[in-house]
Scaffold this motif. Structure first.
Motif, PDB file in Angstrom:
ATOM      1  N   ARG A 127      13.261   2.126   3.829  1.00 11.40           N
ATOM      2  CA  ARG A 127      13.110   2.567   5.229  1.00 11.40           C
ATOM      3  C   ARG A 127      11.649   2.912   5.520  1.00 11.40           C
ATOM      4  O   ARG A 127      11.111   2.589   6.568  1.00 11.40           O
ATOM      5  N   ARG A 128      11.047   3.621   4.553  1.00 14.03           N
ATOM      6  CA  ARG A 128       9.687   4.115   4.787  1.00 14.03           C
ATOM      7  C   ARG A 128       8.634   3.016   4.698  1.00 14.03           C
ATOM      8  O   ARG A 128       7.517   3.198   5.173  1.00 14.03           O
ATOM      9  N   VAL A 129       8.973   1.899   4.069  1.00 10.96           N
ATOM     10  CA  VAL A 129       7.986   0.819   4.007  1.00 10.96           C
ATOM     11  C   VAL A 129       8.281  -0.289   5.013  1.00 10.96           C
ATOM     12  O   VAL A 129       7.493  -1.201   5.169  1.00 10.96           O
ATOM     13  N   SER A 130       9.397  -0.205   5.696  1.00  5.26           N
ATOM     14  CA  SER A 130       9.727  -1.315   6.599  1.00  5.26           C
ATOM     15  C   SER A 130       9.975  -0.895   8.045  1.00  5.26           C
ATOM     16  O   SER A 130      10.212  -1.734   8.901  1.00  5.26           O
ATOM     17  N   THR A 131       9.891   0.428   8.341  1.00  5.67           N
ATOM     18  CA  THR A 131      10.070   0.886   9.720  1.00  5.67           C
ATOM     19  C   THR A 131       9.055   1.985  10.017  1.00  5.67           C
ATOM     20  O   THR A 131       8.383   2.488   9.119  1.00  5.67           O
ATOM     21  N   VAL A 138       0.851  -1.203   0.000  1.00  9.95           N
ATOM     22  CA  VAL A 138       0.000   0.000   0.000  1.00  9.95           C
ATOM     23  C   VAL A 138       0.882   1.245   0.000  1.00  9.95           C
ATOM     24  O   VAL A 138       0.651   2.193  -0.755  1.00  9.95           O
ATOM     25  N   MET A 139       1.906   1.228   0.849  1.00 13.50           N
ATOM     26  CA  MET A 139       2.829   2.367   0.928  1.00 13.50           C
ATOM     27  C   MET A 139       3.461   2.636  -0.446  1.00 13.50           C
ATOM     28  O   MET A 139       3.541   3.789  -0.888  1.00 13.50           O
ATOM     29  N   LYS A 140       3.861   1.579  -1.124  1.00 13.76           N
ATOM     30  CA  LYS A 140       4.488   1.738  -2.448  1.00 13.76           C
ATOM     31  C   LYS A 140       3.503   2.349  -3.454  1.00 13.76           C
ATOM     32  O   LYS A 140       3.868   3.198  -4.259  1.00 13.76           O
ATOM     33  N   GLN A 167       9.039   8.980  13.485  1.00 13.70           N
ATOM     34  CA  GLN A 167       8.530   9.381  12.171  1.00 13.70           C
ATOM     35  C   GLN A 167       9.619   9.156  11.124  1.00 13.70           C
ATOM     36  O   GLN A 167      10.801   9.384  11.397  1.00 13.70           O
ATOM     37  N   THR A 168       9.190   8.716   9.943  1.00 12.89           N
ATOM     38  CA  THR A 168      10.159   8.619   8.836  1.00 12.89           C
ATOM     39  C   THR A 168      10.349  10.014   8.252  1.00 12.89           C
ATOM     40  O   THR A 168       9.480  10.877   8.382  1.00 12.89           O
TER      41      THR A 168
END
Length: 552
Positions: free
Chosen positions: A355-359, A318-320, A346-347
């Motif tokens: 990073r933004r899709v896995s943390t 979804v993030m992608k 926060q990313t």
């Protein structure tokens, strides 16, 4: 030579930008002085809009109106309504006079409303008349005799609201300035109820300093300026809407855009396109609904630059899609809890997509995070799972009039224990791996099974009940009740249980699945094994594929 010891799972958010030391009212006035003619608020449903100067005029009028009824510093004013402009106006009006705004979840039913009104000692309740299946006016009438402290009820869009505004017209600006000058940034200004493990919600009490700074620094990490326009389909009653949304905007001079009273994917996409929004908020469920809307491709979303996805675990795919199909190249993931105003990690916009899709990012400015061994309380080495704790300006003052509960959550060194299991990597990025507590997060709503279990015990045929969260593609998690029936009871269906809950529990607290059993899986010491129940339920309901989905 001895091996170098691993770094501890501790991180502090350094920043060249100082914390804000003012109250919400003073900060708002500063923004009005700087950006008076810029758009401040757009409420799409009734088609109304305000510049900062116009919004300030309405905020001050309402503040005078509240004062004329005797509402003052420290008094509790409840707000029970879906998203609308008046919600925002009341948020800033109460902040200006030091009244404490009590956010009431629009999904609450009468017994939850009664509890909150009495527990917080609400003197004035401002509410919508109705919304969807909720007859707010009817429920207020039902509980009012049982709420002796409730002196005023004001219904939005009716004579009582018009009267309150009229009472404030022509108020003396010097009086308001004097009241505002008598406030401290450390005063309590907001109570937000979070589902309680003891069967009733607890009122997280937040100060100007808590929520103003959290909104400001969330906005800083989204690189907000007065040119940004933020679409806010997330509810105002929650920190996501009123802090990360409203306060992030007003502390930067951005425009707040309300796409609809409740979440509607079409209305949200239309608002982004028509208002040229640069930022869009949502829990994963909302983004999924928007991406899957049949008319998605007809909306021009080219103005989008950033946004925030938070509230429940964010599916990687979804993030992608949000980045690729919605153009939100700088989209951020936030993690936190109501008790921490809410954002702790926060990313950043310059973080890699991976990073933004896995943390859930790294610690925010002026905050500290650590991961501890839940048994010993000692900080674990990086890469080792443990309980995530946070400390700093964002930690609540405490639970309203519940010092014992406060002491259970905030330790002597002022660390807030989240109850979430997490791993911090060598660069300080945090991954949430599970929960120590049994809390279920359904579509961004925190649900404590104990509250629902207590309610199910009131069913005449239920001997015992255990509620767990099971994976769900749409909401992240759904509720499942395992029940043991009294001897001789008729078989109990899922429909019967849901009907029993209808109208008494908020819709998101009603179990979707019901499983009748003779016994629960137990440990040797007699504790119910909820982990085992979850594992069995995944198989029982055929949710193996959903359970395998990757989340940040």
């Amino acid at each position: 030579m001895p091996a170098t010891p691993a770094l501890p799972s501790y991180a502090s958010g350094t920043s060249d930008v100082p914390l804000l030391g003012d109250t919400i009212g003073d900060n708002f006035d500063r923004t009005v002085a700087a950006f008076g003619d810029r758009d401040a608020l757009v409420d799409r449903d009734p088609g109304k809009r305000w510049t900062y100067r116009e919004l300030a005029a309405d905020v001050d009028t309402l503040a005078h109106g509240l004062v004329s009824t005797g509402i003052g510093k420290g008094d509790r004013v409840g707000i029970w309504s879906p998203n609308r402009a008046e919600w925002t106006i009341l948020q800033y009006a109460t902040a200006k006079i030091g009244a404490i705004l009590v956010n009431i979840n629009p999904s609450y039913r009468s017994h939850e409303l009664e509890y909150v009104l009495n527990q917080a000692g609400v003197r004035m309740l401002v509410a919508a008349e109705s919304f969807k299946t909720s007859d707010y006016a009817g429920m207020i009438e039902q509980v009012r005799p049982k709420c002796p402290g409730l002196e005023y009820v004001v219904l939005l869009g009716t004579h009582s609201w018009a009267e309150l505004m009229d009472a404030g017209r022509g108020g003396d600006p010097a009086l308001l300035a004097k009241l505002q000058a008598g406030l401290s940034a450390d005063d309590p200004i907001n109570i937000q109820y979070t589902s309680g493990t003891t069967g009733f919600p607890k009122g997280a009490t937040l100060s100007h300093h808590n929520i103003l700074n959290n909104g400001y620094f969330v906005g800083e990490l989204c690189n907000y300026t007065e040119a940004d326009r933020v679409c806010i389909p997330v509810p105002f009653y929650h920190c996501f809407g009123m802090v990360m949304g409203n306060l992030a905007c007003t502390s930067h001079g951005c425009c707040m855009v309300i796409p609809a009273p409740g979440f509607d994917p079409k209305a949200t996409l239309a608002a982004v396109a028509a208002e040229r929004c640069t930022s869009l908020y949502g829990v994963p469920t909302m983004f999924i609904a928007e991406l899957n809307d049949p008319d998605f491709a007809t909306h021009d979303l080219s103005s989008l630059r950033t946004g925030i996805m938070a509230g429940s675990p964010c599916p990687v795919e979804v993030m992608k899609q949000v980045i690729d199909r919605m153009g939100m190249a700088e989209v951020s993931i936030c993690y936190g809890m109501t008790e921490t105003s809410p954002v702790s990690t926060q990313t950043r916009a310059d973080d890699s997509v991976e990073r933004r899709v896995s943390t859930v990012g790294r610690v925010g400015p002026h905050l500290e995070s650590k991961v501890v061994d839940p048994e010993s309380g000692l900080t674990v080495p990086r890469g080792t799972p443990g309980e995530l704790c946070t400390r700093g300006y964002s930690v609540m003052l405490g639970y309203w009039e519940e010092p014992d509960k406060t002491a259970e959550a905030i330790d002597a060194a002022r660390w807030m224990h989240t109850g979430d299991l997490a791993v911090m990597d060598d660069d300080g990025y945090v991954n949430i791996t599970g929960r120590i507590k049994d809390m279920v997060i359904r579509g961004g709503e925190n649900v404590y099974p104990r509250e629902i279990e207590e309610f199910l015990y009131t069913h005449p045929d239920v001997l015992d009940a255990q509620v767990i969260g099971v994976p769900d593609a749409k909401y992240g998690e759904e509720l499942m009740a395992w029940v043991r029936l009294r001897e001789g009871a008729e078989p109990l269906t899922t429909e019967a249980v849901r009907e029993f809950c209808q109208g008494k529990l908020a819709h998101y607290k009603i179990p979707r699945y019901v499983h009748v059993v003779e016994e629960f899986p137990m440990t040797v010491t007699g504790k119910v094994r909820k982990v085992e129940m979850r594992q069995q339920s995944v198989t029982l309901l055929g949710l193996e594929q959903v359970a395998a989905q990757r989340h940040a």
